[in-house]
Design a protein around this motif. Structure first.
Motif, PDB file in Angstrom:
ATOM      1  N   PRO A  66     -29.938   9.691 -20.921  1.00  0.00           N
ATOM      2  CA  PRO A  66     -29.758   8.361 -20.336  1.00  0.00           C
ATOM      3  C   PRO A  66     -28.886   7.023 -21.373  1.00  0.00           C
ATOM      4  CG  PRO A  66     -32.214   9.046 -20.936  1.00  0.00           C
ATOM      5  CD  PRO A  66     -31.182  10.096 -21.276  1.00  0.00           C
ATOM      6  N   PRO A  67     -28.552   6.020 -20.524  1.00  0.00           N
ATOM      7  CA  PRO A  67     -28.794   5.528 -19.276  1.00  0.00           C
ATOM      8  C   PRO A  67     -27.951   6.382 -18.149  1.00  0.00           C
ATOM      9  CG  PRO A  67     -27.618   4.053 -20.320  1.00  0.00           C
ATOM     10  CD  PRO A  67     -27.594   5.142 -21.291  1.00  0.00           C
ATOM     11  N   PHE A  68     -28.657   6.702 -17.297  1.00  0.00           N
ATOM     12  CA  PHE A  68     -27.797   6.776 -15.832  1.00  0.00           C
ATOM     13  C   PHE A  68     -27.282   5.437 -15.140  1.00  0.00           C
ATOM     14  CE2 PHE A  68     -30.713  10.927 -15.120  1.00  0.00           C
ATOM     15  CZ  PHE A  68     -30.553  11.207 -16.251  1.00  0.00           C
ATOM     16  N   GLU A  69     -26.140   5.697 -14.617  1.00  0.00           N
ATOM     17  CA  GLU A  69     -25.544   4.693 -13.869  1.00  0.00           C
ATOM     18  C   GLU A  69     -26.393   4.043 -12.774  1.00  0.00           C
ATOM     19  OE1 GLU A  69     -22.581   3.485 -15.112  1.00  0.00           O
ATOM     20  OE2 GLU A  69     -22.366   1.930 -13.389  1.00  0.00           O
ATOM     21  N   ARG A  70     -26.518   2.771 -12.514  1.00  0.00           N
ATOM     22  CA  ARG A  70     -27.040   2.187 -11.519  1.00  0.00           C
ATOM     23  C   ARG A  70     -26.592   1.484 -10.625  1.00  0.00           C
ATOM     24  NH1 ARG A  70     -30.356   3.581 -15.808  1.00  0.00           N
ATOM     25  NH2 ARG A  70     -32.472   2.943 -16.014  1.00  0.00           N
ATOM     26  N   VAL A  71     -26.527   1.912  -9.361  1.00  0.00           N
ATOM     27  CA  VAL A  71     -25.525   1.380  -8.267  1.00  0.00           C
ATOM     28  C   VAL A  71     -26.505   0.669  -7.197  1.00  0.00           C
ATOM     29  CG1 VAL A  71     -23.602   1.766  -6.724  1.00  0.00           C
ATOM     30  CG2 VAL A  71     -23.700   3.097  -8.721  1.00  0.00           C
TER      31      VAL A  71
ATOM     32  N   LYS B 124     -23.096  12.814 -14.839  1.00  0.00           N
ATOM     33  CA  LYS B 124     -24.576  12.780 -15.037  1.00  0.00           C
ATOM     34  C   LYS B 124     -25.128  12.364 -13.543  1.00  0.00           C
ATOM     35  CE  LYS B 124     -24.899   9.685 -18.443  1.00  0.00           C
ATOM     36  NZ  LYS B 124     -25.338   8.986 -19.728  1.00  0.00           N
ATOM     37  N   PRO B 125     -26.342  12.451 -13.332  1.00  0.00           N
ATOM     38  CA  PRO B 125     -27.067  11.790 -12.308  1.00  0.00           C
ATOM     39  C   PRO B 125     -26.738  10.262 -12.344  1.00  0.00           C
ATOM     40  CG  PRO B 125     -28.502  13.323 -13.273  1.00  0.00           C
ATOM     41  CD  PRO B 125     -27.414  13.106 -14.185  1.00  0.00           C
ATOM     42  N   ILE B 126     -26.916   9.701 -11.109  1.00  0.00           N
ATOM     43  CA  ILE B 126     -26.916   8.190 -10.846  1.00  0.00           C
ATOM     44  C   ILE B 126     -28.052   7.775 -10.123  1.00  0.00           C
ATOM     45  CG2 ILE B 126     -24.167   8.224 -10.987  1.00  0.00           C
ATOM     46  CD1 ILE B 126     -24.082   7.258  -7.949  1.00  0.00           C
ATOM     47  N   PHE B 127     -28.101   6.523  -9.917  1.00  0.00           N
ATOM     48  CA  PHE B 127     -29.337   5.882  -9.169  1.00  0.00           C
ATOM     49  C   PHE B 127     -28.634   5.010  -8.244  1.00  0.00           C
ATOM     50  CE2 PHE B 127     -31.799   6.381 -13.209  1.00  0.00           C
ATOM     51  CZ  PHE B 127     -32.891   7.044 -12.633  1.00  0.00           C
ATOM     52  N   ILE B 128     -29.006   5.286  -7.116  1.00  0.00           N
ATOM     53  CA  ILE B 128     -28.813   4.259  -5.864  1.00  0.00           C
ATOM     54  C   ILE B 128     -29.965   3.455  -5.697  1.00  0.00           C
ATOM     55  CG2 ILE B 128     -27.823   3.632  -3.732  1.00  0.00           C
ATOM     56  CD1 ILE B 128     -25.798   5.095  -5.273  1.00  0.00           C
ATOM     57  N   TYR B 129     -30.264   2.172  -5.810  1.00  0.00           N
ATOM     58  CA  TYR B 129     -31.514   1.530  -5.669  1.00  0.00           C
ATOM     59  C   TYR B 129     -31.301   0.422  -4.606  1.00  0.00           C
ATOM     60  CZ  TYR B 129     -29.311  -2.344  -8.458  1.00  0.00           C
ATOM     61  OH  TYR B 129     -28.581  -3.254  -9.011  1.00  0.00           O
ATOM     62  N   ASN B 130     -32.550   0.013  -3.990  1.00  0.00           N
ATOM     63  CA  ASN B 130     -32.839  -1.231  -3.193  1.00  0.00           C
ATOM     64  C   ASN B 130     -32.021  -1.081  -1.754  1.00  0.00           C
ATOM     65  OD1 ASN B 130     -34.238  -2.346  -5.220  1.00  0.00           O
ATOM     66  ND2 ASN B 130     -33.009  -4.341  -5.366  1.00  0.00           N
ATOM     67  N   TYR B 131     -32.562   0.022  -1.145  1.00  0.00           N
ATOM     68  CA  TYR B 131     -32.063   0.373   0.320  1.00  0.00           C
ATOM     69  C   TYR B 131     -32.719  -0.526   1.157  1.00  0.00           C
ATOM     70  CZ  TYR B 131     -30.590   5.072  -1.403  1.00  0.00           C
ATOM     71  OH  TYR B 131     -30.083   6.096  -1.998  1.00  0.00           O
ATOM     72  N   PRO B 132     -32.046  -0.489   2.356  1.00  0.00           N
ATOM     73  CA  PRO B 132     -32.601  -1.418   3.786  1.00  0.00           C
ATOM     74  C   PRO B 132     -34.078  -0.564   4.098  1.00  0.00           C
ATOM     75  CG  PRO B 132     -30.272  -0.580   3.993  1.00  0.00           C
ATOM     76  CD  PRO B 132     -30.835   0.234   2.920  1.00  0.00           C
ATOM     77  N   LYS B 133     -34.733  -1.819   4.283  1.00  0.00           N
ATOM     78  CA  LYS B 133     -36.200  -1.402   4.559  1.00  0.00           C
ATOM     79  C   LYS B 133     -36.178  -0.458   5.778  1.00  0.00           C
ATOM     80  CE  LYS B 133     -38.675  -4.568   6.901  1.00  0.00           C
ATOM     81  NZ  LYS B 133     -39.281  -5.744   7.336  1.00  0.00           N
ATOM     82  N   GLN B 134     -35.187  -0.527   6.827  1.00  0.00           N
ATOM     83  CA  GLN B 134     -35.471   0.498   8.013  1.00  0.00           C
ATOM     84  C   GLN B 134     -35.232   1.888   7.882  1.00  0.00           C
ATOM     85  OE1 GLN B 134     -33.001  -2.310   7.909  1.00  0.00           O
ATOM     86  NE2 GLN B 134     -31.215  -1.505   9.097  1.00  0.00           N
ATOM     87  N   ILE B 135     -34.579   2.079   6.740  1.00  0.00           N
ATOM     88  CA  ILE B 135     -34.346   3.648   6.484  1.00  0.00           C
ATOM     89  C   ILE B 135     -35.180   4.338   5.412  1.00  0.00           C
ATOM     90  CG2 ILE B 135     -31.923   3.614   7.201  1.00  0.00           C
ATOM     91  CD1 ILE B 135     -30.852   3.378   4.230  1.00  0.00           C
TER      92      ILE B 135
ATOM     93  N   MET C 256     -32.425   9.267  -6.988  1.00  0.00           N
ATOM     94  CA  MET C 256     -31.406   9.944  -7.872  1.00  0.00           C
ATOM     95  C   MET C 256     -30.515  10.806  -7.385  1.00  0.00           C
ATOM     96  SD  MET C 256     -32.287  12.131 -11.679  1.00  0.00           S
ATOM     97  CE  MET C 256     -33.277  10.776 -12.537  1.00  0.00           C
ATOM     98  N   LEU C 257     -29.379  10.622  -7.753  1.00  0.00           N
ATOM     99  CA  LEU C 257     -28.375  11.730  -6.819  1.00  0.00           C
ATOM    100  C   LEU C 257     -27.713  12.524  -8.051  1.00  0.00           C
ATOM    101  CD1 LEU C 257     -26.559   9.375  -4.579  1.00  0.00           C
ATOM    102  CD2 LEU C 257     -28.603  10.284  -4.151  1.00  0.00           C
ATOM    103  N   ALA C 258     -27.875  13.918  -8.042  1.00  0.00           N
ATOM    104  CA  ALA C 258     -27.066  14.659  -9.053  1.00  0.00           C
ATOM    105  C   ALA C 258     -25.594  14.672  -8.561  1.00  0.00           C
ATOM    106  CB  ALA C 258     -27.723  15.974  -8.909  1.00  0.00           C
ATOM    107  N   PRO C 259     -24.560  15.040  -9.819  1.00  0.00           N
ATOM    108  CA  PRO C 259     -23.451  14.921  -9.671  1.00  0.00           C
ATOM    109  C   PRO C 259     -22.915  16.535  -8.744  1.00  0.00           C
ATOM    110  CG  PRO C 259     -23.832  15.486 -11.815  1.00  0.00           C
ATOM    111  CD  PRO C 259     -25.135  15.151 -11.276  1.00  0.00           C
ATOM    112  N   GLU C 260     -21.821  16.509  -8.708  1.00  0.00           N
ATOM    113  CA  GLU C 260     -20.834  17.834  -8.175  1.00  0.00           C
ATOM    114  C   GLU C 260     -21.470  18.264  -6.825  1.00  0.00           C
ATOM    115  OE1 GLU C 260     -21.985  21.045 -11.044  1.00  0.00           O
ATOM    116  OE2 GLU C 260     -21.845  19.764 -12.577  1.00  0.00           O
ATOM    117  N   GLY C 261     -21.825  17.173  -5.934  1.00  0.00           N
ATOM    118  CA  GLY C 261     -22.294  17.362  -4.616  1.00  0.00           C
ATOM    119  C   GLY C 261     -23.652  17.732  -4.366  1.00  0.00           C
TER     120      GLY C 261
END
Ligand code: ATP
Ligand code: MG
Length: 436
Positions: free
Chosen positions: A279-284, A320-331, A351-356
């Protein structure tokens, strides 16, 4: 077998100094080679493999005959003397003086160059292969390390039912079954709702259990039955639970990297690459993620869910893994907590792992307000009667809380650098596979 034998497991030969000692072991024939007066057997047990040699001059006629006729994957008991031998693959060899066939194997169906579907049909036998044994031993370490981490932090391990009466993750992927007197039941998609009840008794809980999803999409990362590590914490907001996620994943990665370095190398994974997952993993934010994707000419609009290509593109520049946060409610599912400042988004993270490898965790803050929950259930067209017990949790001592679910096989596929999620478990279940 002689009475004074030192009965061993193969790993002990490499861990202790047994050179010159008479030992006995039990196992299976992994490889066999003969030349004249010699039979070489590579013998495997639950802990490792060792080369053994039967010399006609050193054994009884009967023992040599047994060695001569034994076939690949036969089970056996043998005894002999441990010798150091530079030419043997592991540096040691057993000079056999006694051998007993326990189960003489028919010609083993798995030989070189067989198709993936044939190997999947033979999974019960293919599990003896070096590749699958290596993955499964790493899998064991993932479970061990995860439980260690929870134990250190004072988390309580709990269990939820696998038969449930309502959906957690939406109706599209529910497995339905008949449950007496024409009652409908489903196989659980997630233990989350039950963990939310349990935190009001224990505050910090986790479970490791199967989840079932009738995923119609055939991908390299979906199983219909997968092992789900789920966590729920009272008094916790999104940022708190994101920290739990990165610490847990980092702990598992580091322990597995240290303890399973040779196994990882065998699978083509550099243990160092996993060790540096700290840690920390990137937060996007989801908003930023959409902009980044559009700049990279990916055809995606605000409000769209992120699929394999989007996740791969977003993680491309990270190791390293990254975080994507605060998605639209509808999905997202009904239970996610809408941001009071921006009700069109929910306080959640993937949390998304790297390398696809993409999503390995889905998490977030849950709705703790009764009216907000009722409104979300209504908006999603869900039947309030099915969720009365869950709604009760907001009626009796509600608290802000958060949690997440980690797909064990997705984590293993990434750690072991596997091409397909099915190799991360012993008996994979997919849309097209229910056997063996
Ligand atoms: P995806 O969008 O990749 O299908 P999801 O968003 O439906 O996943 P969640 O409901 O967030 O998944 O489940 C939590 C975690 O469980 C996921 O991050 C993933 O690691 C794992 N998981 C979900 N579905 C599957 C599946 N069909 N096979 C294996 N693992 C899964
Ligand atoms: Mg998800």
């Amino acid at each position: 077998m002689s009475k004074n034998d030192h009965s061993i497991q193969i790993s002990e030969i490499f861990e202790e100094d047994l050179v010159g000692e008479q030992v006995s072991l039990r196992g299976w024939v992994y490889r066999k080679r003969s030349s004249g007066n010699l039979v070489f057997l590579i013998v495997r047990d639950g802990t490792g493999m060792i080369q053994t040699v039967i010399h006609k001059d050193n054994v009884s006629e009967k023992t040599f005959e047994e060695g001569d006729r034994i076939s690949i994957e036969s089970s056996l008991k043998m005894s002999g003397v441990v010798r150091e031998d530079k030419r043997a693959p592991e540096g040691y060899e057993i000079s056999v003086n006694d051998l007993e066939i326990v189960g003489l194997a028919k010609p083993f169906p798995i030989t070189k160059d067989q198709s993936t579907s044939f190997l999947l049909d033979q999974r019960h036998l293919w599990l003896r292969s070096r590749k699958l044994r290596t993955i499964m031993i790493i899998r064991n370490q993932v479970f061990v390390a995860a439980r260690e981490w929870f134990k250190k932090g004072g988390w309580i391990e709990v269990q939820a039912p696998m038969f449930v009466s309502a959906a957690c993750e939406g109706g599209a992927t529910l497995f339905e079954l008949n449950y007496f007197e024409n009652q409908k039941a489903y196989l659980t998609q997630s233990s989350q709702l039950y963990l939310e009840a349990l935190i009001q008794a224990f505050e910090k809980v986790f479970t490791i259990a199967p989840s079932f999803r009738a995923e119609k999409s055939r991908t390299r990362r979906h199983l219909t039955e997968f092992w789900h590590l789920e966590v729920e914490a009272a008094w916790s907001d999104l940022e708190n639970i994101v920290k739990v996620q990165e610490e847990l994943v980092s702990y598992i990665a580091q322990k597995v990297s240290k303890r399973m370095a040779n196994e990882l190398k065998f699978l083509g994974r550099d243990p160092e690459a996993i060790y540096q997952v700290i840690p920390p993993f990137e937060r996007v934010s989801y908003d930023d993620a959409i902009e980044i994707l559009q700049e990279k000419k990916i055809d995606v609009q605000w409000g769209d869910d992120l699929g394999t290509i989007e996740e791969k593109t977003l993680t491309m520049d990270y190791d390293k893994p990254i975080f994507i946060y605060n998605y639209p409610k509808q999905i997202k599912a009904f239970y996610h907590y809408p941001d009071p400042e921006r009700p069109e988004i929910v306080k959640c993270d993937d949390m998304l792992a790297p390398e696809g490898y993409g999503e390995i965790i889905g998490g977030g803050q849950r709705i703790h307000d009764l009216d907000v929950l009722l409104q979300r259930l209504d908006e999603e067209g869900l039947n309030i009667e099915d969720y009365q017990w869950y709604i009760d949790l907001r009626r009796y001592g509600t608290i802000p809380h958060s949690g997440f679910g980690l797909g064990i096989e997705r984590l293993i596929a990434w750690i072991c650098k596997l091409d397909h999620i099915r190799d991360a478990c012993a008996f994979p279940r997919t849309t097209t596979r229910l056997y063996p």
